[in-house]
Design a protein around this motif. Structure first.
Motif, short mmCIF file in Angstrom:
data_model
loop_
_atom_site.label_atom_id
_atom_site.label_comp_id
_atom_site.label_asym_id
_atom_site.label_seq_id
_atom_site.Cartn_x
_atom_site.Cartn_y
_atom_site.Cartn_z
N ALA A 69 0.83 -0.84 0.05
CA ALA A 69 0.30 0.17 -0.13
C ALA A 69 0.71 1.23 -0.01
N THR A 70 2.14 0.48 0.61
CA THR A 70 2.82 2.15 0.45
C THR A 70 4.47 1.61 -0.32
N VAL A 71 4.06 2.22 -1.58
CA VAL A 71 5.48 1.28 -2.36
C VAL A 71 6.72 1.99 -2.73
N GLY A 72 6.43 3.46 -2.42
CA GLY A 72 7.83 3.86 -2.65
C GLY A 72 8.51 3.50 -3.28
N ASP A 73 10.16 3.12 -3.28
CA ASP A 73 10.70 3.46 -4.07
C ASP A 73 10.97 1.66 -4.32
N GLY A 74 10.35 1.20 -3.59
CA GLY A 74 9.54 -0.18 -4.23
C GLY A 74 10.69 -1.31 -3.75
N GLY A 75 11.31 -0.95 -2.59
CA GLY A 75 12.08 -1.71 -1.86
C GLY A 75 11.46 -3.06 -1.16
N HIS A 76 10.32 -3.06 -0.86
CA HIS A 76 9.81 -4.05 -0.14
C HIS A 76 9.10 -5.34 -1.27
N SER A 77 8.40 -4.40 -1.80
CA SER A 77 7.62 -5.25 -3.16
C SER A 77 9.19 -5.92 -3.80
N LEU A 117 0.42 1.27 -4.30
CA LEU A 117 -0.23 1.82 -4.03
C LEU A 117 1.47 2.73 -3.54
N ASP A 118 1.20 3.99 -3.92
CA ASP A 118 1.14 5.41 -3.60
C ASP A 118 1.23 6.05 -4.24
N VAL A 119 0.39 6.57 -3.00
CA VAL A 119 0.09 8.50 -2.91
C VAL A 119 1.07 9.95 -4.00
N ASP A 120 1.73 9.59 -3.52
CA ASP A 120 3.22 10.42 -4.52
C ASP A 120 3.73 9.34 -5.28
N GLN A 132 6.15 10.97 -7.33
CA GLN A 132 7.50 10.85 -8.09
C GLN A 132 7.90 9.04 -7.34
N SER A 133 6.83 8.30 -6.06
CA SER A 133 7.53 7.72 -5.95
C SER A 133 7.24 6.48 -7.01
N LEU A 134 6.40 6.55 -7.64
CA LEU A 134 5.30 5.40 -8.12
C LEU A 134 6.60 5.35 -9.41
N GLY A 192 -2.24 6.47 -6.25
CA GLY A 192 -3.45 6.68 -5.22
C GLY A 192 -2.96 6.77 -3.94
N ASN A 193 -4.18 6.74 -3.14
CA ASN A 193 -4.01 6.96 -1.48
C ASN A 193 -4.83 5.78 -1.18
N PHE A 194 -4.13 5.08 0.22
CA PHE A 194 -4.60 3.95 0.39
C PHE A 194 -5.90 3.97 0.89
N ARG A 195 -6.32 5.21 1.44
CA ARG A 195 -7.34 5.35 2.05
C ARG A 195 -8.87 4.97 1.38
N ALA A 225 1.64 -2.71 4.99
CA ALA A 225 2.25 -1.05 4.49
C ALA A 225 2.71 0.18 5.81
N ASP A 226 3.84 0.39 4.82
CA ASP A 226 5.11 0.71 5.55
C ASP A 226 4.43 2.59 4.88
N LEU A 227 4.30 3.22 7.15
CA LEU A 227 3.74 4.29 6.76
C LEU A 227 4.86 5.50 7.02
N GLY A 228 4.39 6.56 7.14
CA GLY A 228 5.02 7.34 6.33
C GLY A 228 5.97 8.45 5.42
N MET A 229 6.92 8.62 5.61
CA MET A 229 7.72 9.15 4.76
C MET A 229 8.79 8.44 3.77
N SER A 230 9.12 7.91 2.67
CA SER A 230 10.60 7.53 2.41
C SER A 230 11.98 9.08 2.97
N ARG A 272 13.49 9.43 -0.05
CA ARG A 272 13.92 9.97 -1.21
C ARG A 272 12.91 11.52 -0.91
N GLN A 273 11.72 11.15 -0.57
CA GLN A 273 11.13 12.35 0.34
C GLN A 273 11.04 13.46 1.18
N ILE A 274 12.58 12.50 1.60
CA ILE A 274 12.62 13.38 2.78
C ILE A 274 14.29 14.32 3.09
C1 LIG Z 1 8.82 4.89 4.58
S1 LIG Z 1 8.20 4.88 2.86
C2 LIG Z 1 7.89 3.19 2.41
C3 LIG Z 1 9.00 2.65 1.31
C4 LIG Z 1 8.72 1.57 0.78
N1 LIG Z 1 8.49 0.74 1.79
C5 LIG Z 1 10.24 1.33 -0.13
O1 LIG Z 1 10.14 -0.36 0.32
O2 LIG Z 1 10.47 1.97 -0.09
C6 LIG Z 1 6.15 5.36 2.88
C7 LIG Z 1 6.08 5.96 1.70
O3 LIG Z 1 3.82 5.91 1.85
C8 LIG Z 1 3.62 6.80 0.84
N2 LIG Z 1 2.57 7.17 1.20
C9 LIG Z 1 2.17 8.05 2.59
N3 LIG Z 1 0.98 7.91 3.12
C10 LIG Z 1 0.01 7.87 1.75
C11 LIG Z 1 -1.31 6.72 1.47
N4 LIG Z 1 -2.21 6.92 2.43
N5 LIG Z 1 -1.41 5.98 0.75
C12 LIG Z 1 -0.42 5.87 -0.69
N6 LIG Z 1 0.81 5.73 -0.29
C13 LIG Z 1 0.84 6.47 0.85
C14 LIG Z 1 4.64 7.49 0.69
O4 LIG Z 1 4.28 8.81 -0.06
C15 LIG Z 1 5.58 7.07 0.76
O5 LIG Z 1 6.38 6.56 -0.42
#
Ligand SMILES: C[S@@+](CC[C@H](N)C(=O)[O-])C[C@H]1O[C@@H](n2cnc3c(N)ncnc32)[C@H](O)[C@@H]1O
Length: 314
Positions: free
Chosen positions: A35-43, A58-61, A63-65, A84-87, A106-111, A113-115
Motif C-alpha cells: 500500500a506504500t510502495v515508495g521506492d519499491g524495496g519491500h515489493s 500503491l503510492d499517493v506520491d 514521484q515515488s511511483l 492513489g491514496n491507500f484510503r 503498509a510501511d507508513l510515513g515517508m521515504s 527520497r521524500q525527506i
Molecule cells: C516509508 S515509505 C515506503 C518505502 C517502501 N516500503 C520502500 O521499500 O521503498 C512510505 C511511502 O508511503 C507513501 N504514502 C504515505 N501515505 C500514503 C497514503 N495515504 N496512500 C498511499 N501512499 C502513501 C509515501 O508517499 C511513501 O512513498
C-alpha cells in the motif's frame, strides 16, 4: 517528468525486510498489496522471494511511483502500479478487477527520497518551502494550513498530532510571527520553534512540530483508519496484513484496530452469558511489535522507530 536512472545506493532502504517476508508470504499467497510502495524495496524483496505472487503497489506520491516503476520493470508481469491514496484501496483495487487479496503491507510515513528533497519541505534540516504534502496535488500546503488556523487550533494540532508539550508557546510565537511576515519556509518555522524551545530539547520539538503538520496536511491518521478497515475487508480468509509504523499515534491506531478484530465477545465482564454474539475475526501474530535488531539499527539509523504488527484474518 522522466526519472533519472538510479543506483542501488540511491534508493530508500526498506526496514524489517526479512520479517515482512516471513510474516506476509504463506503457501496460500497469490495477490499482495504493497500500500506504500515508495521506492519499491519491500515489493522487490517480496517478488524475488516468491515467483508465484503478484504485487499491486500503491503510492499517493507520483514521484515515488515513477521510481518504483523503473526499479521493478523486470517484474512488469507480476507488478501493477497504482497511483492513489491507500484510503481508497477498495475502489483502486476494484477498478483493476481485484476484490480479494492474500496480504497487505503498509510501511507508513515517508521515504528517504521524500525527506531528502528540500523542495518537498519534510525536513527541518534543509531550507525549502513549507509544503509537506505527500501528494503534491492536495489543495493545501503546510504553510497555507498554518496561515489559516486560529491560535487555539494550532495548539490542538501540535498537541494532538505532535504530542508537543510546548504547543501553546509555539502556537503563540507562530501567530506573532505571521502578523509580521508570512511563514513560508522550513527555516522560517524552524527559527520560530528555536526561539521558544532552546537547548537539546529543541530537536525533539522540531521533529514533533513537523510531524504534526505532516499528519494534518495529509490527514494521515484518518487515512490510516480507512486503510485498516478496507484492507481487512479485502483480505481473504487466512490472509495477513502487516503494518509498519514510526510513531506512537500510528502504532496506537494499528494496535487498537488489531485488538478489536481479534477480540471475541465484547460484553461487560459482569454479564453471566454473552449477548453480543461477536466472534473473533482475526489472530494477532505479533503480541508485541517487532522492531529492528542491532544489525539493522547500525546499518540504517532511520529504522530506529519502526514497529511491525501483523494480523491474520480467520
Ligand atoms: C516509508 S515509505 C515506503 C518505502 C517502501 N516500503 C520502500 O521499500 O521503498 C512510505 C511511502 O508511503 C507513501 N504514502 C504515505 N501515505 C500514503 C497514503 N495515504 N496512500 C498511499 N501512499 C502513501 C509515501 O508517499 C511513501 O512513498
Amino acid at each position: 517528468m522522466s526519472t533519472p536512472k538510479l543506483q542501488q545506493g540511491d534508493y530508500h532502504v526498506p526496514v524489517l525486510v526479512r520479517e515482512v517476508i516471513a510474516f506476509l508470504l504463506t503457501e496460500k499467497s497469490v495477490t499482495l498489496v504493497d500500500a506504500t510502495v515508495g521506492d519499491g524495496g519491500h515489493s522487490l524483496a517480496l517478488l524475488e522471494a516468491n515467483p508465484h505472487i503478484r504485487v499491486i503497489g500503491l503510492d499517493v506520491d507520483p514521484q515515488s511511483l515513477a521510481v518504483a516503476q523503473q526499479r521493478l520493470a523486470k517484474f512488469k508481469n507480476r507488478f501493477l502500479f497504482v497511483n492513489g491514496n491507500f484510503r481508497h484501496m477498495t475502489s483502486l483495487l476494484t477498478a483493476n478487477g481485484i476484490t480479494s487479496v492474500d496480504g497487505v503491507l503498509a510501511d507508513l510515513g515517508m521515504s528517504s527520497r521524500q525527506i531528502d528533497r528540500p523542495e518537498r519541505g519534510f525536513s527541518y534540516l534543509d531550507e525549502g518551502p513549507l509544503d509537506l504534502r505527500l501528494n503534491p496535488s492536495l489543495p493545501q500546503t503546510a504553510a497555507e494550513l498554518m496561515a489559516a488556523l486560529e491560535q487555539d487550533e494550532l495548539v490542538r494540532l501540535l498537541r494532538d498530532y505532535g504530542e508537543e508539550r510546548q504547543a501553546r508557546p509555539i502556537a503563540r510565537a507562530i501567530v506573532q510571527q505571521r502578523r509580521r511576515h508570512p511563514i513560508r519556509t522550513t527555516t522560517d518555522l524552524r527559527l520560530i520553534i528555536e526561539g521558544v524551545v532552546r537547548g537539546p530539547h529543541r530537536i525533539k520539538s522540531l521533529a514533533r512540530v513537523f510531524q504534526a503538520l505532516r499528519i494534518a496536511v495529509n490527514e494521515e491518521l484518518q487515512a490510516l483508519q480507512e486503510l485498516l478497515q478496507q484492507a481487512f475487508t479485502l483480505l481473504a480468509s487466512g490472509g495477513r496484513m502487516a503494518l509498519i509504523s514510526y510513531h506512537s499515534l500510528e502504532d496506537r491506531i494499528v494496535k487498537e484496530f488489531f485488538r478489536a478484530q481479534a477480540l471475541p465477545c465484547t460484553c461487560p465482564p459482569e454479564f453471566p452469558v454473552c449477548v453480543c454474539g461477536k466472534q473473533s475475526q482475526a489472530v494477532i501474530l505479533t503480541p508485541k511489535p517487532v522492531t529492528p535488531g542491532p544489525e539493522e539499527l547500525a546499518a540504517n539509523r532511520r529504522s530506529r522507530s519502526a514497529k511491525l504488527r501483523v494480523l491474520q484474518k480467520r
